[in-house]
Motif scaffolding. Structure first.
Motif, PDB file in Angstrom:
ATOM      1  N   LEU A   5       2.229   7.109   1.114  1.00 54.65           N
ATOM      2  CA  LEU A   5       2.775   8.324   0.513  1.00 54.65           C
ATOM      3  C   LEU A   5       1.878   9.533   0.770  1.00 54.65           C
ATOM      4  O   LEU A   5       2.370  10.622   1.011  1.00 54.65           O
ATOM      5  N   ASN A   6       0.572   9.329   0.742  1.00 55.38           N
ATOM      6  CA  ASN A   6      -0.323  10.444   1.042  1.00 55.38           C
ATOM      7  C   ASN A   6      -0.115  10.948   2.454  1.00 55.38           C
ATOM      8  O   ASN A   6       0.008  12.146   2.700  1.00 55.38           O
ATOM      9  N   GLN A  13       0.794  -1.229   0.000  1.00 55.88           N
ATOM     10  CA  GLN A  13       0.000   0.000   0.000  1.00 55.88           C
ATOM     11  C   GLN A  13       0.826   1.278   0.000  1.00 55.88           C
ATOM     12  O   GLN A  13       0.637   2.149   0.855  1.00 55.88           O
ATOM     13  N   LYS A  71       3.177  12.949   2.789  1.00 60.03           N
ATOM     14  CA  LYS A  71       3.195  14.319   2.268  1.00 60.03           C
ATOM     15  C   LYS A  71       2.724  15.251   3.372  1.00 60.03           C
ATOM     16  O   LYS A  71       3.299  16.302   3.638  1.00 60.03           O
ATOM     17  N   CYS A  76       9.943   6.806   0.493  1.00 60.14           N
ATOM     18  CA  CYS A  76       9.637   5.384   0.581  1.00 60.14           C
ATOM     19  C   CYS A  76      10.607   4.596  -0.280  1.00 60.14           C
ATOM     20  O   CYS A  76      11.014   5.048  -1.348  1.00 60.14           O
ATOM     21  N   GLN A  84      10.437   0.975  -1.928  1.00 54.69           N
ATOM     22  CA  GLN A  84       9.449  -0.087  -2.041  1.00 54.69           C
ATOM     23  C   GLN A  84      10.025  -1.403  -2.551  1.00 54.69           C
ATOM     24  O   GLN A  84      10.626  -1.464  -3.621  1.00 54.69           O
ATOM     25  N   GLU A 131       0.628   3.858  -1.863  1.00 52.85           N
ATOM     26  CA  GLU A 131      -0.104   5.100  -2.105  1.00 52.85           C
ATOM     27  C   GLU A 131      -0.643   5.676  -0.809  1.00 52.85           C
ATOM     28  O   GLU A 131      -0.566   6.882  -0.572  1.00 52.85           O
ATOM     29  N   VAL A 132      -1.202   4.823   0.034  1.00 49.55           N
ATOM     30  CA  VAL A 132      -1.753   5.299   1.303  1.00 49.55           C
ATOM     31  C   VAL A 132      -0.635   5.894   2.144  1.00 49.55           C
ATOM     32  O   VAL A 132      -0.762   6.979   2.710  1.00 49.55           O
TER      33      VAL A 132
END
Lengths: 361, 589
Positions: free
Chosen positions: B289-290, B284, B293, B305, B307, B286-287
């Motif tokens: 990274l949001n 996950q 930010k 990150c 990965q 994307e979660v």
């Protein structure tokens, strides 16, 4: 012509599959559940389908973009901010369902599979001239359901009886409706049940008619019925377009195999099996009454029955998987493991046998 | 020995903070403070263009020591160094200040006025080159007149200014050039530099060389402290042990004591001067990274990150993130395990590492049942690690790996980019080379990756909070023991809360509720007279009136327990309603 498909909520009954994907997108017989219905609607000329949803709209909308283009039918979402029951969503989507043509619109329940005799239903609807038509289906144990009591000759509905204690009839609501726009005037925008509040009123006005659904019917919203439903569906496929079914010495009964799946030597597959895209079934595997989702690998000599194997999972060599075992996405059953009804959440490895039905989290 | 020694690890954010707070800000003139704050407000990060408080003080001291009367400033920005100079000059002193940006100067001008020193300042809006040329060409005796010149402007022009300033500044006067070490970049190889900084770094290096070889001047070059320490947090995978909570949110973002688990660690790292944190994740992104930010901005620390495309174990991720972890500074880097909570005595760990001079340091913690873990056998006096023993059958020691490491860059040379275990493959080798040292972790330690330990961990954490900053804990007649309540939560009358309870933002605890040893996540409503113990209530769930919830009941997100229901260890997946009692521990899906 327009249609509304009641997609609803979280799909908890189909967990662990619905932990990875919203329920309408879970494949049934190698095709997302909702696509079965959308295709049936397109075939009889519906130009716009509204999905009444209240969960994970982004995932649904992405899927839809892809299919809107492919299918050439307009698909939109109507999103509930609070659960509106089985009738409320119709009021919410009012503006999308009616236009000046005055044509009736379909309402389907997304968990239902059947042969979708929608053309016949339109004809039935025109003939009786009433306000609403519903499909009903015969069942053996009506006392578990809501029974529709109707006049056999005309189909005019007299009343609905929830879970009757004495025999009043054996037809239950099949979850497929064809409604005149005027029905929307009977529905307020609040949590409402179509069976308990709306249909009884239309029946009292002698405007509700029921048609007995020819062919099979199943509510596949839970694993046991999903597996039974596959049998019924493949039976029907055998009659209509048996060329789609697999053939060969390794096949028994009705078996559906995606063209990109590979099956090894010495396997025995079927009856009532669906194998999805990219699957690898190694040699000597026995599969019966099961669904194998996209990207699964079944290793040599494994034996699987009455189970659902989720996307990208693996089943080890000589593993025995049976009795309503449901593996979520990316589950790996080690070699020689036995699973008796294990229900396994995604991203797990099963290193020891599951001797009685239980959830593995 | 290199001309520009690498920044030592003790010359850090912490030291800078110490200087500012001890002798900087307390002695900072009121109008300098106001000017600084107005600059921050308008320019945000660009405040780096302004000199910091200690440099302003140094400049001021220079002016006073020299009895300077006439000074020159090239490069004003909002005027912090200008005001510092003006305050230090005598009343009849004069500072000529040149900058092309008048708008920035006007940000500071009101404070210069309020300080009553505007009359000492002659601001010229222009590029410096033409002003200096004019001065040199002028018939008026401007030549060799300045006591002090302070240059803090565009670096490409420094060399040119020098030629002019040599004529404009008195013999025995001072010319001060700011930023000649350029954040340490002058000491790095050119191809290690970000592209956009290569030209300016080159120009500065040429200037430094030029100045050093100019026989007409004596020079002294000083460094401003700047740590570039890095850290890696092993976040890992699916967090299945913390289900059903992790079905809604990736594990590092699950709150512990009302703060996302990973934030506890990131804050501890920031506090000791780490400037960049790398999260090694494989799920996950994307979660994550949001979330990052949002926190990068708030915390003022860089978070990236790394990965994994395949699980790389506990050491492989370090190899994967290699380029992010090391730079030419040669500083060691931290590695933390995201499930661990403790007091994070990282400053002490740095000291320990420097003292023993080995290649790697690990924290160990004492446990009662070492046979369940990997035990670290070490020499008590020095901390030198002899060996690791997995689940020892006989007693070999009671210290286990606490999951906090401080490693020299050379450790990365020992790790291949493949699934590798740091405990089984890497550390034993370093121990064999007698370069691995263990420090006993003071204070509490817990691996909170599963519900039982999460609940125990909260008790330990709140105990520690009681000792350090007990004002954060709740008080009142309804409170027993250590209780943490978010300020936006509401608690009704007649409740009894605690011990060892954390209540998150937006929660509503109705009257007559009893809570003990539990965590209540954001947005939960507990209805009247309910009784909850030893459990975790997930986000936006509700617990009904007179419900009894105990014995490791874990409710996922949006779970609704009806009135008068009993749950004994129910583990409930998200979006469920519990309408009948759960009499023995089971999963409800």
């Amino acid at each position: 012509m327009k249609a509304l498909i009641l997609v609803g909520g979280f799909g908890t009954r189909l967990r662990p599959l619905t932990l990875s994907v919203p329920k309408p997108l879970v494949e049934f017989a190698n095709k997302p559940m909702i696509l079965h219905q959308i295709e049936a609607l397109k075939e009889i000329g519906v130009t716009e389908v509204v999905l009444a949803i209240n969960y994970q709209p982004e995932v649904m909308l992405n899927f839809l973009k892809e299919f809107e283009a492919k299918l050439g039918i307009k698909i939109t979402c109507s999103q509930e901010t609070e659960p509106l029951g089985t009738a409320g969503p119709l009021a919410l989507a009012r503006d999308k369902l009616i236009d000046d043509s005055g044509e009736p619109f379909f309402v389907l329940n997304s968990d239902v599979i059947s042969e979708y005799p929608l053309k016949e239903m339109i004809q039935f609807h025109k003939t009786h001239g009433g306000e609403a038509s519903i499909m009903v289906t015969k069942v053996d144990e009506p006392s578990k359901y809501g029974v529709v009591v109707m006049e056999e000759a005309t189909g005019e509905v007299e009343r609905f009886v929830e879970k009757p204690k004495i025999f009043v009839g054996n037809k239950i609501n099949a979850g497929i409706y064809l409604l005149n726009p005027s029905v929307l005037d009977r529905i307020e925008l609040r949590p409402t049940s179509i069976e308990k509040e709306v249909f009884p009123k239309i029946a009292a006005d002698k405007q509700l008619y029921a048609m007995v659904l020819p062919g099979f019917w199943m509510d596949i919203g839970q694993p046991r019925d999903y597996i039974t439903g596959l049998r019924l569906y493949l039976d029907s496929l055998r009659k209509k377009s048996s060329s789609r079914l697999a053939t060969g010495p390794h096949v028994v009964g009705n078996v559906l195999v995606d063209e990109t799946a590979k099956i090894g030597e010495g396997c025995l597959i079927g009856p009532d099996v669906a194998i999805g895209p990219g699957c690898v079934v190694e040699s000597g595997v026995r599969l019966s009454r099961c669904t194998v989702m996209r990207g699964v690998r079944i290793k040599k000599h494994a034996c699987i029955s009455s189970s659902i194997i989720g996307w990208h999972s693996t089943v080890g060599q000589w593993a025995r998987v049976e009795n309503m075992t449901i593996l979520g996405e990316d589950v790996h059953v080690c070699d020689e493991i036995y699973s008796n009804g294990g229900v396994v959440l995604p991203h797990k490895e099963i290193k020891s046998s599951i001797l009685k039905p239980e959830i593995v989290m | 020995m290199a001309m520009f020694p690498a920044n030592g690890i003790l010359q850090s954010e912490a030291l800078k903070k110490y200087i500012y707070e001890t002798s900087g800000y307390p002695r900072e003139h009121k109008e300098l403070k106001n000017l600084r704050e107005a600059t921050a407000k308008k320019y945000g990060d660009k405040i780096l263009m302004s000199v910091p408080v200690d440099e302003g003080q140094f400049l001021s001291l220079l002016v006073k020591i020299m009895n300077a009367k006439k000074t020159l400033e090239i490069g004003v920005f909002t005027g912090y160094s200008l005001l510092s100079t003006a305050l230090a000059l005598p009343d009849d002193g004069q500072v000529t200040a040149i900058d092309i940006d008048q708008e920035a100067y006007e940000v500071g001008l009101p404070f210069i006025r309020q300080a009553g020193v505007e009359h000492k300042i002659n601001f010229i809006k222009s590029d410096a080159n033409s002003v200096l040329s004019d001065m040199l060409n002028s018939k008026e005796k401007q030549i060799a007149e300045f006591d002090l010149a302070f240059v803090d402007a565009d670096k490409f022009s420094y060399k040119r200014y020098h030629k002019q300033l040599l004529k404009l500044v008195k013999v025995g006067g001072i010319i001060a050039y700011d930023n000649t070490l350029w954040y340490g970049f002058v000491a790095q190889k050119e191809d290690a530099l970000p592209e956009n900084l290569r030209d300016v770094t080159k120009a500065i290096k040429e200037l430094n060389h030029y100045l050093a070889s100019d026989p007409r001047v004596d020079i002294s070059q000083e460094k401003q402290q700047a740590s570039t320490m890095k850290a890696l947090i092993l976040v890992g995978g699916f967090g299945t042990r913390l289900r059903p909570l992790t079905l809604s949110v990736p594990k590092p973002l699950v709150e512990f004591a009302n703060k996302p688990m990973i934030l506890h660690q990131i804050e501890a790292l920031k506090e000791i001067g780490v400037t960049e944190v790398v999260l090694a994740i494989n799920y996950q992104p994307e979660v994550m990274l949001n979330f990052l930010k949002e926190f990068e901005a708030k915390l003022g620390i860089k978070i990236t990150c790394s990965q994994e495309t395949e699980p790389l174990g506990t050491a492989g991720p370090l190899a994967l993130a290699r380029d992010k972890l090391i730079d030419d500074s040669g500083e060691p880097f931290f590695v933390l395990n995201s499930d661990v909570i403790s007091e994070y005595p990282l400053k002490e760990m740095i000291q320990f590492h420097k003292t023993h001079g080995g290649e790697a340091s690990i924290m160990v913690t004492k446990v009662d049942e070492p046979s369940k873990y990997g035990v670290v056998v070490m020499e008590e006096a020095t901390g030198k690690v002899e060996r690791f023993v997995e689940k020892p059958k006989i007693f070999v020691g009671n210290k286990i790996n606490a999951g906090i490491y401080l490693l020299n860059p050379s450790v990365l040379d020992r790790i291949e980019l493949r699934p590798t275990s740091i405990e089984k493959e890497v550390f034993p080798k370093i121990a064999a080379d007698k370069k691995l040292y263990a420090m006993v972790l003071p204070g509490f330690w817990m691996d909170i990756g599963q519900p039982r330990d999460y609940i125990t961990g909260l008790r330990l954490y709140l105990d520690s909070l009681r000792k350090k900053s007990s004002s954060r804990l709740a008080t009142g007649p309804h409170v027993v023991g250590n209780v943490l309540v978010d300020e936006t939560a509401k608690i009704g009358e007649g409740c009894l809360i605690g011990p060892d309870v954390a209540i998150g933002p937006g929660c509503v605890v109705e009257s007559g509720v009893r809570l003990s040893r539990c965590t209540v996540m954001r947005g939960v409503r507990i209805k009247k007279h309910a009784c909850i113990s030893g459990s975790i209530i997930g986000w936006h769930s509700t617990v009904g009136q007179w419900a009894r919830v105990e014995n490791m009941t874990i409710l996922g997100e949006d779970v609704h327990v009806c009135d008068e229901i009993y749950s004994n260890g129910g583990v409930v997946l998200p979006h469920k309603e519990i309408k009948s009692s759960i009499l023995k521990p089971e999963i409800v899906m």
